[in-house]
Write an enzyme that holds these catalytic residues in place. Structure first.
Site, short mmCIF file in Angstrom:
data_model
loop_
_atom_site.label_atom_id
_atom_site.label_comp_id
_atom_site.label_asym_id
_atom_site.label_seq_id
_atom_site.Cartn_x
_atom_site.Cartn_y
_atom_site.Cartn_z
N MET A 158 0.84 -1.18 0.00
CA MET A 158 0.00 0.00 0.00
C MET A 158 0.88 1.24 0.00
SD MET A 158 -2.71 -1.18 2.89
CE MET A 158 -3.76 0.22 2.56
N CYS A 159 0.64 2.11 -0.93
CA CYS A 159 1.35 3.39 -1.04
C CYS A 159 2.75 3.21 -1.63
CB CYS A 159 1.45 4.12 0.29
SG CYS A 159 -0.11 4.30 1.17
N ARG A 160 3.27 4.29 -2.15
CA ARG A 160 4.64 4.41 -2.63
C ARG A 160 5.16 5.75 -2.16
NH1 ARG A 160 6.67 -0.29 -4.15
NH2 ARG A 160 5.59 -0.52 -2.14
N ASN A 181 -2.62 3.39 -6.49
CA ASN A 181 -2.46 4.35 -5.40
C ASN A 181 -3.15 5.66 -5.80
OD1 ASN A 181 -0.49 2.72 -3.67
ND2 ASN A 181 0.55 2.76 -5.64
#
Length: 252
Positions: free
Chosen positions: A1-3, A41
């Site tokens: 989840m997320c970058r 995302n």
């Protein structure tokens, strides 16, 4: 989840760092190559940067996907900085708090981002949250696991911990309270980057000759100098040096 990504080095346009590379953060918002959880995302994004001679960073955050924000594209074209932290978000809970939940979180000279999720949120971390003074809980910018982690980190920073210690302590506490949590954290004060690899990918690119260091969830290009960080590792970096410490070991 997320970058997420942090940069220290010669001043660079935000676009050169965040949108122009072949596998840039903008592209990672819809086509990440190494993300272990989630595939897109689009639940917000943010970028924080430092202006010359100003220790307090500026931020631009939005609740929607970065690829659809024309204002960001315009900012990225003209804003230059020698220190940047940016992130794109895949929300743990859909719709939670909008822009206020988008990284980077900020206070004073610090910028912070969390890639991951606390398992069994929020029940698993009730005792840790209860250790925070009531006024700090009331000041949480969002009702998310990332905002609570930021409060735990910020308390340590204000007590005098260096950036690495401020990340390592909460990671150990949260991992004990909620095993299986993913706790990739990223923190900078504009001169140092600290990051943890705990449950998701983390890479760095170091170029001491030019005084450039990049720490990111995944490489934004195919430069063979990118190095993957082993899981359960604390990274601390300046423009010319990167240090790695296993998080299972004492930092003293």
């Amino acid at each position: 989840m997320c970058r997420h990504i942090a940069y220290l080095g010669p001043p660079v346009c935000l676009g050169r760092l965040l949108s122009e590379p072949e596998h840039s953060l903008v592209r990672q918002s819809y086509a990440p190559r190494r993300q272990r959880y989630g595939t897109i995302n689009a639940d917000g994004f943010g970028v924080g940067w430092y202006a010359q001679a100003d220790p307090v960073p500026a931020r631009y955050r939005r609740s929607g996907p970065v690829w659809g924000d024309l204002t960001f594209a315009d900012l990225a074209r003209v804003v230059r900085s020698a220190a940047v932290l940016a992130a794109v978000r895949d929300a743990t809970l859909a719709g939670a708090d909008g822009e206020a939940a988008a990284s980077p979180f900020a206070s004073g000279p610090w910028l912070f981002s969390h890639n991951g999720a606390i398992r069994d949120w929020p029940d698993a971390v009730g005792p840790l949250a209860a250790e925070l003074p009531p006024h700090e809980l009331l000041q949480l910018s969002a009702r998310t696991d990332s905002a609570l982690i930021w409060a735990l980190v910020l308390r340590r920073l204000r007590e005098g911990d260096d950036l690495g210690e401020a990340l390592a302590g909460p990671v150990r506490e949260l991992a004990t309270a909620s095993p299986g949590s993913r706790l990739n954290l990223l923190l900078t004060d504009g001169a140092v980057i600290a990051a943890t690899a705990w449950g998701d990918s983390l890479w760095y690119l170091s170029d001491p000759e030019s005084g450039r260091t990049v720490v990111a969830s995944e490489p934004y290009d195919d430069d063979d100098r990118w190095t993957e960080v082993a899981d359960r590792t604390l990274l601390t970096a300046t423009r010319t040096r990167v240090d790695l410490t296993p998080l299972k070991e004492s930092l003293s």
